[in-house]
Scaffold this motif. Structure first.
Motif, PDB file in Angstrom:
ATOM      1  N   LYS A 154       0.841  -1.190   0.000  1.00  0.00           N
ATOM      2  CA  LYS A 154       0.000   0.000   0.000  1.00  0.00           C
ATOM      3  C   LYS A 154       0.883   1.249   0.000  1.00  0.00           C
ATOM      4  N   ALA A 200       0.660   3.563   2.093  1.00  0.00           N
ATOM      5  CA  ALA A 200       1.042   3.811   3.493  1.00  0.00           C
ATOM      6  C   ALA A 200       0.409   2.748   4.373  1.00  0.00           C
ATOM      7  N   GLY A 201       1.134   2.296   5.361  1.00  0.00           N
ATOM      8  CA  GLY A 201       0.603   1.335   6.312  1.00  0.00           C
ATOM      9  C   GLY A 201       0.619  -0.087   5.790  1.00  0.00           C
TER      10      GLY A 201
END
Length: 354
Positions: A277, A279-280
């Motif tokens: 992804k 982010a995360g």
């Protein structure tokens, strides 16, 4: 050409078996019977479209006359019965269809096959086999320290799905002992791999993760299943059909007991590696939901009989099989999108509304 007849050959396990069978040099032809319900998908069989060894017929196994006609025309040396309603959650909401397909359908198929078998000459009758594909769920639920299910484990089904499969197992056994029909019964653990409809845990987790949706996990996530890569299951069925003893039951398991939350965590980690992804982590999308009624706590299969008698053991570890599965879904987005129909979306909304 010598033929075998396969029911449910456009479903998840059935389609994988058809493709795997026809990849073998010198394989018999396949007469593929499928009703094409929501989980049956002709696109899963694209690889064999136009292959003269593959004949597809869209009929219901409850239609004894239609099945009898196919048997008469194609004269298979074996019938492999994959066709079934198989999703526990759906069986809780609508058990009638499971009774109709799994019990009435198996009975209707047995009636057609028995009449066909009785009309064969003696050598063909001796060589013929009816292989019935079933599930470990017929044995009920295990405690944490209990030994895995064996072929002699007591039947204790706990859901409408498993009860309907238990009934079909008993009917197949009865046709062997009453009429002499040469049958084989297999009870497998949880399958996973390519072409699985995304209502089951592994493809649901993959497709929801990629779509940015929540990843539903029932209860505390500690329910245990034994996981079997579908390609290994297909290999086992080929061996059992070729060398299994008529009238016998064979358990097929992956020797991979995992909690549901372990499975989801491993899938998230694989997706973080293969398609990260922005982010995360995909783990951030995990959402624990209300447990389903009567949720069996643990399944585990003892497949020692199959290993000792026929020399079969799974080729894939859970890690290698799961990686292949995630890669397949990442590389086949068109297939996934085609099965995510309005009917499926409506089902998901209803099932996880709470």
């Amino acid at each position: 050409m010598s033929n075998i007849l396969v029911t449910g050959g456009a479903g998840f396990i059935g389609a994988n078996f058809v493709l795997d069978w026809l990849r073998q040099a010198g394989a018999d032809g396949i007469v593929n019977v499928d009703k094409l319900t929501y989980a049956g998908n002709r696109e899963s069989l694209a690889e064999v479209e136009g292959d003269v060894r593959h004949v597809f017929s869209q009929i219901d196994i409850c239609d004894t006359a239609a099945v009898s006609c196919l048997l008469k025309v194609h004269r298979p040396r074996a019938v492999l019965h994959f066709a079934a309603e198989s999703h526990v959650d759906r069986s809780i909401l609508a058990p009638g269809q499971f009774v109709q397909t799994n019990i009435v359908g198996t009975f209707s198929l047995l009636e057609a096959v028995l009449a066909y078998w009785q009309g064969l000459d003696m050598s063909a009758r001796e060589a013929f086999r009816f292989l019935h594909v079933s599930t470990d769920e017929v044995f009920g639920s295990l405690g944490p320290a209990e030994p895995p299910f064996s072929e002699t484990s007591r039947y204790q089904p706990n859901s409408p799905y498993s009860a309907s499969k238990a009934a079909s197992d008993h009917m197949v056994r009865a046709y062997h002992h009453t009429y002499g029909l040469p049958v084989l019964i297999t009870n497998c653990s949880n399958n996973y791999g390519p072409f699985q409809f995304p209502e089951k845990l592994i493809p649901l987790t993959i497709t929801n993760a990629l779509a940015g949706k929540s990843l539903p996990v029932y209860g505390d996530g500690l329910n245990v299943r034994d996981w079997l890569y579908v390609g290994d299951h297909c290999t086992a069925i080929r061996e059992i059909l070729a060398r299994g003893r008529a009238g016998e039951t064979y358990n097929v398991g992956g020797w991979n007991e995992k909690t549901n939350i372990e499975v989801v965590h491993t899938l998230c980690d694989l997706l973080d590696e293969l398609k990260p992804k922005a982010a995360g982590s995909y783990r951030d999308q995990i959402a624990f939901v209300r447990d389903r009624p009567g949720h069996d706590r643990r399944y585990a299969i003892n497949a020692s009989k199959l290993a000792q008698e026929l020399g079969w053991t799974p080729a894939e570890t859970f890690e290698s099989g799961l990686r292949k599965t995630v890669q397949w879904y990442l590389h086949n987005e068109a297939w996934v999108q085609d099965v995510l129909s309005g009917e499926y979306r409506n089902w998901m909304s209803k099932q996880y509304a709470a």
